[in-house]
Design an enzyme around this catalytic site. Structure first.
Site, PDB file in Angstrom:
ATOM      1  N   HIS A   1      18.398   1.890  16.756  1.00  0.00           N
ATOM      2  CA  HIS A   1      19.218   2.623  16.013  1.00  0.00           C
ATOM      3  C   HIS A   1      18.591   3.341  14.928  1.00  0.00           C
ATOM      4  O   HIS A   1      18.153   4.419  14.442  1.00  0.00           O
ATOM      5  CB  HIS A   1      20.653   2.208  15.494  1.00  0.00           C
ATOM      6  CG  HIS A   1      21.565   1.826  16.543  1.00  0.00           C
ATOM      7  ND1 HIS A   1      21.874   0.437  16.684  1.00  0.00           N
ATOM      8  CD2 HIS A   1      22.255   2.388  17.523  1.00  0.00           C
ATOM      9  CE1 HIS A   1      22.586   0.285  17.948  1.00  0.00           C
ATOM     10  NE2 HIS A   1      22.965   1.739  18.184  1.00  0.00           N
TER      11      HIS A   1
ATOM     12  N   ASP B   1      19.772   5.815  26.606  1.00  0.00           N
ATOM     13  CA  ASP B   1      21.071   6.259  27.566  1.00  0.00           C
ATOM     14  C   ASP B   1      20.672   7.766  27.870  1.00  0.00           C
ATOM     15  O   ASP B   1      21.098   8.598  27.339  1.00  0.00           O
ATOM     16  CB  ASP B   1      22.009   6.346  26.498  1.00  0.00           C
ATOM     17  CG  ASP B   1      22.412   4.999  25.876  1.00  0.00           C
ATOM     18  OD1 ASP B   1      22.972   4.089  26.427  1.00  0.00           O
ATOM     19  OD2 ASP B   1      22.000   4.862  24.852  1.00  0.00           O
TER      20      ASP B   1
HETATM   21  P1  AMP Z   1      25.164   3.107  20.246  1.00  0.00           P
HETATM   22  O1  AMP Z   1      25.413   2.454  19.254  1.00  0.00           O
HETATM   23  O2  AMP Z   1      24.704   2.106  21.290  1.00  0.00           O
HETATM   24  O3  AMP Z   1      26.437   4.228  20.860  1.00  0.00           O
HETATM   25  O4  AMP Z   1      23.811   3.813  20.140  1.00  0.00           O
HETATM   26  C1  AMP Z   1      23.838   4.948  19.478  1.00  0.00           C
HETATM   27  C2  AMP Z   1      22.406   5.706  19.650  1.00  0.00           C
HETATM   28  O5  AMP Z   1      21.378   4.691  19.612  1.00  0.00           O
HETATM   29  C3  AMP Z   1      22.523   6.336  20.976  1.00  0.00           C
HETATM   30  O6  AMP Z   1      21.967   7.520  20.959  1.00  0.00           O
HETATM   31  C4  AMP Z   1      21.709   5.369  21.661  1.00  0.00           C
HETATM   32  O7  AMP Z   1      21.142   5.950  22.806  1.00  0.00           O
HETATM   33  C5  AMP Z   1      20.507   4.871  20.695  1.00  0.00           C
HETATM   34  N1  AMP Z   1      20.018   3.767  21.205  1.00  0.00           N
HETATM   35  C6  AMP Z   1      20.597   2.575  21.361  1.00  0.00           C
HETATM   36  N2  AMP Z   1      19.906   1.636  22.038  1.00  0.00           N
HETATM   37  C7  AMP Z   1      18.547   2.136  21.517  1.00  0.00           C
HETATM   38  C8  AMP Z   1      17.066   1.747  21.889  1.00  0.00           C
HETATM   39  N3  AMP Z   1      16.761   0.534  22.400  1.00  0.00           N
HETATM   40  N4  AMP Z   1      16.282   2.476  21.364  1.00  0.00           N
HETATM   41  C9  AMP Z   1      16.322   3.948  21.215  1.00  0.00           C
HETATM   42  N5  AMP Z   1      17.732   4.217  21.079  1.00  0.00           N
HETATM   43  C10 AMP Z   1      18.521   3.427  21.333  1.00  0.00           C
END
Ligand code: AMP
Length: 386
Positions: A117, A239
């Site tokens: 993030h 994702d």
């Molecule tokens: P989430 O809080 O899981 O909904 O993720 C928020 C954002 O962070 C989304 O755009 C995810 O694709 C991105 N994200 C989550 N994990 C990763 C990662 N390991 N590398 C890059 N972006 C990430």
């Protein structure tokens, strides 16, 4: 049903986790802030926003746990980043940014922030004058049997991480009641109100086991875009399908927003960073790289050995997952490893490919269960960015 008087963060947090772990329909309430003597609420308790889970449509008298019922905006005691818990207060801040002619980058998250993030936040900072991060655990993207109640809520550490980046200009922490004025239930058949669906990209891959998911994502991201009015929005390639869905949504709804898909941040052994990794016990963690190893082997099969038939491409991936599952069983470890799916799709249409064209851009992805934790990952073929 549980009533919690806020006397300090510990009690509040205990009340919250009691509610989250409940599988029955219950709300956590706090009494209005005015009913407490001044000085008895800790600043953290005032700021901790926890949104309720299973059926989020409280009776009139009920108040979802909120930091300050009357506040229009709140600021952390450290004061580095303004935190907005109402849309109106955020919009005032946004107006000022517009007046200053600054560009805004937006990173929507569900909190439990990790370096993946924070990488998005850093990228946004390099390209925009101001960066807004939203933290909102979105009920509409969870099915009734999924982990909404258990999803980690870690606002204080999230806040500290964002301060440490020196890259975040404001945090939006909206309430479920504001984001879903008509209420929201996890039972899709009972949902009412406006939803956004990207037809054609939402019901394959992740959309098969999670048919509710991308409608929930597209809907919440649209709402957040309407609040934040970003110039650019940043999402993780981890994702991959989400990136494809949102890119199409931005295009089809004519939103004046540039989207960036940022490469996946990984642990040193290759495991894609994820908020759900914290569910893994050390034993589970020791095998959790299996999916990345599997899809990397399939990619190598394409790049090094020129495989182009689906079956041939995916063969080593299936073999790795099967082997790990067997090893875990043979060692008598107290959990199972189970493949959910492996997928090879065209990057644009997300249609499953039986044959890969020599230069065809594709996504090789999958999901596995390690114990009850579902891990997803992907690698890109013949392209660098989604
Ligand atoms: P989430 O809080 O899981 O909904 O993720 C928020 C954002 O962070 C989304 O755009 C995810 O694709 C991105 N994200 C989550 N994990 C990763 C990662 N390991 N590398 C890059 N972006 C990430």
């Amino acid at each position: 049903m549980l009533f919690a008087a806020i006397r300090g963060p510990t009690l509040t947090q205990r009340a919250c986790s009691a509610c989250f772990s409940s599988t029955t329909r219950s709300y956590a309430f706090i009494a209005p802030t005015s009913s407490f003597r001044r000085g008895t609420r800790s600043p953290l308790a005032q700021q901790l926003i926890v949104t309720r889970a299973r059926l989020i449509d409280p009776p009139e008298s009920a108040i979802l746990i909120q930091p300050s019922l009357s506040s229009s905006s709140i600021t952390h005691p450290l004061g580095e980043i303004p935190v907005f818990d109402t849309i109106a207060a955020f919009r005032e801040w946004r107006k000022e940014i517009t007046r200053q002619n600054k560009t805004v980058g937006f990173v929507p998250t569900m909190g439990a922030l990790h370096d993946g993030h924070l990488g998005l936040v850093q990228t946004a900072r390099q390209e925009c004058d101001a960066v807004v991060v939203s933290i909102f655990v979105n009920p509409a993207q969870f099915a009734p049997h999924e982990d909404l109640d258990q999803y980690p809520r870690t606002f204080d550490t999230d806040y500290a991480s964002l301060v440490a980046t020196k890259a975040c200009s404001a945090i939006l922490l909206p309430k479920v009641s504001e984001m879903y004025p008509a209420g929201i239930t996890l039972d899709r058949t009972q949902q009412r109100g406006a939803f956004v669906e990207v037809v054609g990209l939402s019901h394959q891959m992740e959309g098969i086991p999670r048919p509710h998911f991308f409608r929930g994502v597209a809907t919440i991201v649209t709402k957040l875009f309407n609040i934040v009015q970003p110039d650019r929005a940043y999402f993780g390639q981890k994702d991959a399908q989400q990136c494809a869905v949102l890119r199409a949504m931005i295009r089809d709804l004519l939103l004046p927003i540039k989207m960036r898909a940022v490469p996946t941040s990984r642990e040193t052994d290759g495991l894609a960073m994820s908020s759900r990794n914290r569910y893994l016990t050390p034993e589970m963690r020791s095998v959790a790289t299996l999916l990345y190893r599997a899809i990397s082997a399939a990619k190598e099969n394409i790049v090094e050995h020129g495989a182009y038939e689906r079956e041939e491409i995916l063969k080593p991936a299936f073999a790795i997952i099967e082997q790990v599952a067997k090893d875990v069983k043979a060692k008598g470890l107290p959990f199972e490893v189970r493949l959910d799916y492996l997928s090879l799709v065209d990057v644009e249409t997300l249609s499953e490919l039986q044959q890969l064209g020599k230069t065809q851009a594709a996504v090789l992805s999958g999901a596995v269960y390690v114990g009850t934790t579902r891990l997803i990952d992907n690698v890109l073929i013949n392209t660098e960015e989604l």
